[in-house]
Each structure stands twice: as C-alpha cells, then as structure tokens.
Design a protein around this motif. Sequence first.
Motif, PDB file in Angstrom:
ATOM      1  N   PRO B  13       0.837  -1.198   0.000  1.00 16.78           N
ATOM      2  CA  PRO B  13       0.000   0.000   0.000  1.00 16.78           C
ATOM      3  C   PRO B  13       0.877   1.256   0.000  1.00 16.78           C
ATOM      4  CG  PRO B  13      -0.051  -1.061   2.166  1.00 16.78           C
ATOM      5  CD  PRO B  13       0.662  -1.982   1.237  1.00 16.78           C
ATOM      6  N   LEU B  14       0.353   2.325  -0.538  1.00 14.64           N
ATOM      7  CA  LEU B  14       1.153   3.533  -0.708  1.00 14.64           C
ATOM      8  C   LEU B  14       0.984   4.480   0.464  1.00 14.64           C
ATOM      9  CD1 LEU B  14       0.074   3.900  -4.357  1.00 14.64           C
ATOM     10  CD2 LEU B  14       2.404   3.459  -3.624  1.00 14.64           C
ATOM     11  N   ALA B  15       2.063   5.206   0.707  1.00 12.73           N
ATOM     12  CA  ALA B  15       2.019   6.174   1.806  1.00 12.73           C
ATOM     13  C   ALA B  15       1.131   7.358   1.422  1.00 12.73           C
ATOM     14  CB  ALA B  15       3.435   6.659   2.102  1.00 12.73           C
ATOM     15  N   GLN B  16       0.510   7.964   2.366  1.00 16.07           N
ATOM     16  CA  GLN B  16      -0.318   9.174   2.235  1.00 16.07           C
ATOM     17  C   GLN B  16      -1.334   9.085   1.087  1.00 16.07           C
ATOM     18  OE1 GLN B  16       3.199  10.837   1.415  1.00 16.07           O
ATOM     19  NE2 GLN B  16       3.872  10.385   3.476  1.00 16.07           N
ATOM     20  N   GLY B  17      -1.747   7.916   0.768  1.00 11.20           N
ATOM     21  CA  GLY B  17      -2.796   7.775  -0.244  1.00 11.20           C
ATOM     22  C   GLY B  17      -2.369   8.241  -1.623  1.00 11.20           C
ATOM     23  N   ALA B  18      -1.037   8.424  -1.868  1.00 10.75           N
ATOM     24  CA  ALA B  18      -0.595   8.832  -3.202  1.00 10.75           C
ATOM     25  C   ALA B  18      -0.734   7.656  -4.155  1.00 10.75           C
ATOM     26  CB  ALA B  18       0.855   9.296  -3.147  1.00 10.75           C
ATOM     27  N   THR B  19      -1.605   7.784  -5.118  1.00 11.92           N
ATOM     28  CA  THR B  19      -1.795   6.686  -6.053  1.00 11.92           C
ATOM     29  C   THR B  19      -1.789   7.226  -7.461  1.00 11.92           C
ATOM     30  OG1 THR B  19      -4.173   6.951  -6.114  1.00 11.92           O
ATOM     31  CG2 THR B  19      -3.294   5.396  -4.498  1.00 11.92           C
ATOM     32  N   MET B  20      -1.576   6.374  -8.398  1.00 16.63           N
ATOM     33  CA  MET B  20      -1.829   6.661  -9.793  1.00 16.63           C
ATOM     34  C   MET B  20      -1.594   5.366 -10.544  1.00 16.63           C
ATOM     35  SD  MET B  20      -0.154   9.343 -12.466  1.00 16.63           S
ATOM     36  CE  MET B  20       0.658   8.287 -13.628  1.00 16.63           C
ATOM     37  N   GLU B  21      -2.545   5.012 -11.360  1.00 23.61           N
ATOM     38  CA  GLU B  21      -2.349   3.825 -12.178  1.00 23.61           C
ATOM     39  C   GLU B  21      -3.106   4.036 -13.471  1.00 23.61           C
ATOM     40  OE1 GLU B  21      -3.179   0.162 -10.195  1.00 23.61           O
ATOM     41  OE2 GLU B  21      -2.689  -1.024 -11.959  1.00 23.61           O
ATOM     42  N   ILE B  22      -2.400   3.969 -14.573  1.00 25.22           N
ATOM     43  CA  ILE B  22      -3.038   4.216 -15.857  1.00 25.22           C
ATOM     44  C   ILE B  22      -2.492   3.272 -16.919  1.00 25.22           C
ATOM     45  CG2 ILE B  22      -3.431   6.678 -15.451  1.00 25.22           C
ATOM     46  CD1 ILE B  22      -0.967   7.010 -17.438  1.00 25.22           C
ATOM     47  N   SER B  23      -3.231   3.236 -18.000  1.00 26.83           N
ATOM     48  CA  SER B  23      -2.736   2.514 -19.168  1.00 26.83           C
ATOM     49  C   SER B  23      -2.934   3.451 -20.358  1.00 26.83           C
ATOM     50  CB  SER B  23      -3.532   1.221 -19.319  1.00 26.83           C
ATOM     51  OG  SER B  23      -3.327   0.700 -20.606  1.00 26.83           O
ATOM     52  N   VAL B  24      -1.888   3.578 -21.182  1.00 27.55           N
ATOM     53  CA  VAL B  24      -1.931   4.545 -22.275  1.00 27.55           C
ATOM     54  C   VAL B  24      -1.247   3.931 -23.488  1.00 27.55           C
ATOM     55  CG1 VAL B  24       0.165   5.635 -21.384  1.00 27.55           C
ATOM     56  CG2 VAL B  24      -1.314   6.934 -22.900  1.00 27.55           C
ATOM     57  N   SER B  25      -1.707   4.306 -24.680  1.00 24.49           N
ATOM     58  CA  SER B  25      -1.068   3.721 -25.853  1.00 24.49           C
ATOM     59  C   SER B  25       0.284   4.380 -26.075  1.00 24.49           C
ATOM     60  CB  SER B  25      -1.956   3.867 -27.088  1.00 24.49           C
ATOM     61  OG  SER B  25      -1.564   4.984 -27.838  1.00 24.49           O
ATOM     62  N   ARG B  26       1.247   3.595 -26.467  1.00 22.75           N
ATOM     63  CA  ARG B  26       2.613   4.090 -26.647  1.00 22.75           C
ATOM     64  C   ARG B  26       2.646   5.230 -27.658  1.00 22.75           C
ATOM     65  NH1 ARG B  26       6.626   3.837 -30.989  1.00 22.75           N
ATOM     66  NH2 ARG B  26       8.650   4.023 -29.999  1.00 22.75           N
ATOM     67  N   SER B 106       1.585   0.548 -19.229  1.00 19.58           N
ATOM     68  CA  SER B 106       0.944   0.848 -17.955  1.00 19.58           C
ATOM     69  C   SER B 106       1.935   1.594 -17.073  1.00 19.58           C
ATOM     70  CB  SER B 106       0.435  -0.425 -17.293  1.00 19.58           C
ATOM     71  OG  SER B 106       1.347  -0.855 -16.318  1.00 19.58           O
ATOM     72  N   ILE B 107       1.437   2.651 -16.420  1.00 19.67           N
ATOM     73  CA  ILE B 107       2.279   3.481 -15.556  1.00 19.67           C
ATOM     74  C   ILE B 107       1.641   3.476 -14.175  1.00 19.67           C
ATOM     75  CG2 ILE B 107       3.231   5.785 -15.164  1.00 19.67           C
ATOM     76  CD1 ILE B 107       2.984   6.298 -18.148  1.00 19.67           C
ATOM     77  N   LYS B 108       2.445   3.128 -13.192  1.00 20.03           N
ATOM     78  CA  LYS B 108       1.879   2.985 -11.860  1.00 20.03           C
ATOM     79  C   LYS B 108       2.818   3.600 -10.838  1.00 20.03           C
ATOM     80  CE  LYS B 108       0.369  -0.607  -8.727  1.00 20.03           C
ATOM     81  NZ  LYS B 108       0.359  -2.045  -8.493  1.00 20.03           N
ATOM     82  N   LEU B 109       2.253   4.413  -9.939  1.00 22.27           N
ATOM     83  CA  LEU B 109       3.060   5.034  -8.889  1.00 22.27           C
ATOM     84  C   LEU B 109       3.178   4.069  -7.716  1.00 22.27           C
ATOM     85  CD1 LEU B 109       4.488   7.508  -7.676  1.00 22.27           C
ATOM     86  CD2 LEU B 109       2.268   8.313  -6.898  1.00 22.27           C
ATOM     87  N   MET B 110       4.431   3.815  -7.296  1.00 20.76           N
ATOM     88  CA  MET B 110       4.684   2.940  -6.143  1.00 20.76           C
ATOM     89  C   MET B 110       5.074   3.824  -4.957  1.00 20.76           C
ATOM     90  SD  MET B 110       4.736  -0.007  -7.998  1.00 20.76           S
ATOM     91  CE  MET B 110       5.711  -1.234  -7.148  1.00 20.76           C
ATOM     92  N   GLU B 111       5.616   3.208  -3.922  1.00 16.11           N
ATOM     93  CA  GLU B 111       5.970   4.052  -2.784  1.00 16.11           C
ATOM     94  C   GLU B 111       7.327   4.734  -2.994  1.00 16.11           C
ATOM     95  OE1 GLU B 111       7.503   0.365   0.009  1.00 16.11           O
ATOM     96  OE2 GLU B 111       5.646   1.433   0.503  1.00 16.11           O
ATOM     97  N   ASN B 112       7.574   5.751  -2.182  1.00 14.16           N
ATOM     98  CA  ASN B 112       8.814   6.538  -2.261  1.00 14.16           C
ATOM     99  C   ASN B 112       9.063   7.126  -3.651  1.00 14.16           C
ATOM    100  OD1 ASN B 112       9.538   6.301   0.388  1.00 14.16           O
ATOM    101  ND2 ASN B 112      10.634   4.374   0.051  1.00 14.16           N
ATOM    102  N   HIS B 113       8.014   7.495  -4.341  1.00 12.03           N
ATOM    103  CA  HIS B 113       8.097   8.140  -5.658  1.00 12.03           C
ATOM    104  C   HIS B 113       8.647   7.242  -6.757  1.00 12.03           C
ATOM    105  CE1 HIS B 113       7.293  11.460  -3.095  1.00 12.03           C
ATOM    106  NE2 HIS B 113       8.493  11.464  -2.573  1.00 12.03           N
TER     107      HIS B 113
END
Lengths: 365, 392
Positions: B13-26, B106-113
Amino acid sequence: MGFDAFFGNATTVRHLREGIRAGRIPPALILAGPKGSGKYTLALMLAQAINCLRQPESDGLPDFCGECKNCLRIAEAQPLETRVEEAVTAREDMRDADKKETRILIQTHPDILIVPPDPPQLLIKMGQVRRVIHSMYRFPSDARHAIYIFTSTAFMKEAANSLLKILEEPPAFASIFLLAENTGELLPTIRSRSVVYRLGALPTASLEALLSQRHPEWKPPQRALVARLAEGAVGRALGFDLPGYAASRQDALIMIKNALTEPDHSVLFRMTETYRAGADGQQKTSALLRALSSLLEDLMLLQSGAASLVRNIDMLPELTRLSTAISLGWIESAARGLNQVEAGMRRNLLRSLSLDAFATELASS
Amino acid sequence: MSMPGVGTEQERPLAQGATMEISVSRQDLLRELTATQSVVERKTTIPILSNFLLEADEDRLTIIATDLDQSIKTSCAAKVKKPGSCTIPARKLYDYIKLLPEGDISIKLMENHWVQIRSGRSNTKMVGMARANFPQVPEFPETSITRIPAASLKGMISKTIFAISNEESRYTLNGALLILKVESMAMVATDGHRLSHVEKTGETLTNVSGEKKTLIPRKALAELQSLLGSGDDAFVEFADDEHTLFFRIGRRVLTTRKLSGQFPNYEAVMPRDNTKFVVVRSQDLMGSIQRVAQFADERSGAIKMRLEQNELKISSSSTDAGESEDTIETPYNFDPIVVGFNSAYMIDFLKAVGSEGEVRLEFKDAQSAGQMRPEDPGEDYKYRYIIMPMRI
C-alpha cells in the motif's frame, strides 16, 4: 517564525524592514559581515518578508508568516550546504557534454534564485550571471519582487563585469542581494551602485547567553570559549566545531613552538604532511591559518597587557608563557608570513611545502 | 532510498494515499512527450525541473514540463484505473518510451516516488520526486482570448525568429514583437544590425481593440513553431495576464513569462527613400552570395554589392582567403552605388524567403540601411528586411 528569530544587529534589521514597508527595496543590496554573521539567513528572511502572502506585521514593521506557499518555498533554501550538495550531485549525474556548461544554482522558489560559488574553483562564473540576466528581465511568476542572492563575492572577472551591466539598468520588480565577507573584493563600480548594510559583531556576553539557551548541554567554560572564538558571529557560535578547531589550533601551536623552542623537524613535517592537495586539504589549511592567526592575535594582546580580550581562554597560561619569549616585531613578521602563505594558497602552491617554508622562516626570525 | 526489486511485483500500500495507475497507448504517449520534452532544461541543477509531471484524471493523462520560463501542458486519452499524479525523470522516460514497441503502456506510482512502467514483457522502475516540489504552472485564462490563424502565425515566426538578438544583456531584443490589430497582424524582430518585419493583412481577430503589442521571448517562439509544426489546428488561442503569455494549440498549452522593457521604436529605422532598386531571382542571389562569402573576412562576413548599368556585382576579399566576384545581369538604371553588407544576414533572409521567386533590393546610399523584400510576397504578406550597411 519571523524576524524575532534573527539574533542581534537589531538596528540594521529594522532599517531594512522599514525599507520594505516604504516599498523601497534597493535594486542592489550588499549585506556585509564576517562568516557566520547571518547574512544568508537575513537575506532569505527579507525575501520572505517581501513576498509573504499573508504579510503579517510585528513592532509595526513588515514580517513574514513562515507558513504560506512563498515563505515555505523560500525557507527550503535555508540549508544552503545541503542544497549545494544536491545541485552538485545533479550535475555529476549529467552527460559529460552538458556537465561542462552547467552551473550550480538553487531555486526552491521560482522567483528567488540563489547563486553560490561554483565548485571546484568556488567562484561565481559567467554562466551563473548569464542565467541571472536572462531571468531578471522576465516578470516574476509567483513573487511580488524577484530576488537574486549571490552568496559570495568571489566573482570571475568577466562575471563581475556582466553583473555590472544589470546593475546599470535594473528592472523595477527584481533585486540583487550580494552577501559579502569582504566588500573590498567587489568591483568599486558594483559597490557604488549598491546599498551596503553591515552585520556587526555581537558582544561576547550576548553570544554566551544565546549559547546557554541553545546549547544547554555544553559546559559553561566551553560556552565561554566558543563565544569568544566565534568573533561575534552568531552562526559561527551556534555551529562551532570545537574539536575541529582544537585540532587545527594544536597544529598551529606546533608551528609556533617549533619557532620559539628547539626546532623538532620530525614533529613539524609529520604535521605539515597531512595538509594535502584537493578541496579537503584546502579547508584544512584555511582552518589552520585561521587558528594560527587567532593565536598570534592573542599573543599580541597578552604582550600589550590586554589579557581580558584573549579569545583562546582555555590556553591562557600557556599563551602567557609563550608571549614572554617573543617580541612585537616577531608577531608582526609572523603575521606577514601568514599573509604570504594565504596568497600562495590562492595561487595553488603545494600546501605542505608552503607550511614548512613558513615554519622555518618563523624559526629563523 | 532503495529500489523495489524489479519483477518481484511488490504491491505494498502507498504512503499518504498517493496513487496513480493508468494505461496509455505508446503512440499517444510518445507523441505528447515529444511535444513537451524540448521545454525540459538539460543543464539544470534544480532536480525537479528535469522531471515531467504526470496527472491522471477521468479518462485523460496530462503531461506538464517547465523550465520556470516556459511551460507546456498537454494531454492524451488514457485508461485511468486510479487517478493521481507523479513526477518522472523526463529525459529517461522519453528515451525509454521511444525504445518500446507499439502497444499499451501501464504506468503505476509505487511508494517513495518510484514509478513502474510496464509494456508487454518489459518492466521498468524509475524514481521521481515528490509531486509537491513541482512548480505551479499558470492556468490558461478563459477570458479575452484572441484566435490567431495558426498558418499565419507560423509563417510570421519563421520570417522573423532568426533576427532576434542573442545578446542576453539586450533583453528587449531577446524576443519578437507581435502586433495584433483588428484586421491585420505583424511581427518584428531585430538585433540592432538587421530587422525583420512581416505583416499579414486580411485577418479578422477577436478581442483586439486598437493595437495590442506583445514581446514574445525567443525560446517560446521556437516552442510555438514546433507545436504549430506538429499539429493541424487552424487556430492558436492567445491570451495574457500581468506576468504570463498563453498560447493554446488544440489540447496543448504553452506559457511563457513575459519579458519586461520597451521594444525599440522600429518604425523610425524603416527606410523611406530607398529609391534605387534592383530585382533578382532569389535562387541566383543566394548562390552568388554563398560563393562570394567563402572569401569574405571571417569575422565580419562582409561582402560588397556594386550596382551599375544593368549589373549587380557581388564581391569580397580577405587577406587570407583571396578574393571573389559574381555578376548577376539584371535591369538597373539608377546612379551606380556600392554598399557593404554582412553576407550571413542576407543569407538568413533568403533562406526565410525560399528559393522560389524574386527579391527586390532597395538602396539609398553607402551609409544608409538597405532593404530586401520578396518581389511577389503573395497571400497578403508584407515582408521587409532591413540591414545596416558595413563600412568597406
């Protein structure tokens, strides 16, 4: 948070704040004072007070909240050494082609640009001044008044000349703050276009009082010693590295004793050998020279019967003994020799050899 | 900071609720990164400025880059699983995406940036910085917008941008002046030695009363030029406030901090009685100048233009290289005249005009500025180029 956190030099600070209240922020301001006297701290506080979004007042003068977006971002520049290290690391990670032309700059707020001397030469270079010129004539984006802070007066010649160009025709919405340990280092044409404010030395007693608040864990004799050694500079007193200073002073003492008693070259050479090339060696050497000059000053004071002014009070008996063995002429020639070593350092002479030569000269005079 | 093991698929789980998860065409992502990456400063020691800011919301991915002088904000369609934002090292991301094959990323934010980027069988993690450190980028104001025809603006930029001064200390010359009127617009740039002025009539501009003059910095013009080159939008929306200029081209917004200072009174230097003129084919003139300039003094690039009975002679000489002369036959019936010019300045203009058609050279005397114009500019353009003479 606010100007009450700035210790000492109340009159200077008041004049500066009165200037802000009247909307008179000089296009070029020199804050002069010895190392550790609070020039950088005050410069950032002024930048905050000028651009604080809440604009609080204290004692009827503009202050800053320390909490708004502008104050917070400007305050991030406060740990200057850390910020410079970050910038240097960022530069080291670059491609070689980009590295060469990249200059160290700190900009935690888009309109407050801090220009430290660029390593390894530790000079303010053309590229940095060019960046200031480029940026200065653009309207500030988040600030009322953009501020450009030069943290040193050690300019490359061309850099100083091009700074002069902006000082001749500064925009109304930006100012340059020059932090100077020695205003004489600046071009006279820069000085004449700037307003100078000096941060003077604080009395030893008030430094001691401050230290007892901030460093209650220190023993009173240690506080008394540091308050004297800080030469009236708050920042130096608070962050004084006593063990480091003691080590430099020990080496300085070896040189003096070597001159006054039977010379023991093996001790001397073992000591001078540790002063090597490179940035570390440079710092170590300048610390030694500073300690040496402080000892010479004390010896002179003792000779003139002003023992109460001595800074190295922990060594009073030893210094008193040494002072009887020398003359004022000897101190004078030693001081002159010291200046020569300093000049040699600027020309990048071999450190250990210069120190050996100096010590030998002391012994023969 | 330690890198979470690549490939071990840690889903903490991510700290401080910082999330982002997307899928985008190259293809979409690369197109938008290409449009923004030129703003990212290579030579900066302010770490956050070498990052892109990515923001995902609803069904769009927004990409922002800034160097504190300029910013570009753009967006593309994306499948947003978790809305949020992150920063990613710009240069690395751009170079990496270029190397990926077509497909979804797919681009996904994990913990510690840390940011995870996956595509097909490729899996990469890069470390960004805190989103809060990214400078605020000004928002496009939705009032008093002027719609400028994109093709005209692009034409005006390419006809003036080369004359902008490179000298930082002459800051009022570090941009081109855009002049908007109700039925025409003009752009002018100068470096003190030459001046390029182009006017386009037959336009209808909204929200302009009288005359609106705006100094646009060179770097912003160059960005604008490339944005106009990569899109096919018919109009650019232009707006400004106290500090900032805004240009919106489709979904992309370019902002730039305004330059202060007064652009010089260029109308005063426009020649009025350059009555001696000659018309030559642009291509011929370009060829002759390029040949002769090989033998001009290297520092000044000076060439001599001699006009005599139905003849234009272009010559140069230098002590090192030798001397050279070209003759172009063309009708000329005025008094003979000899003037010196910097060959590089003339070549700049001829490049902007193109090799088609003819140009007209107008002179007064050896001490006065010369003027160059396309003989048949077409499409309601009025294009004038003024060069100061050299003493030869």
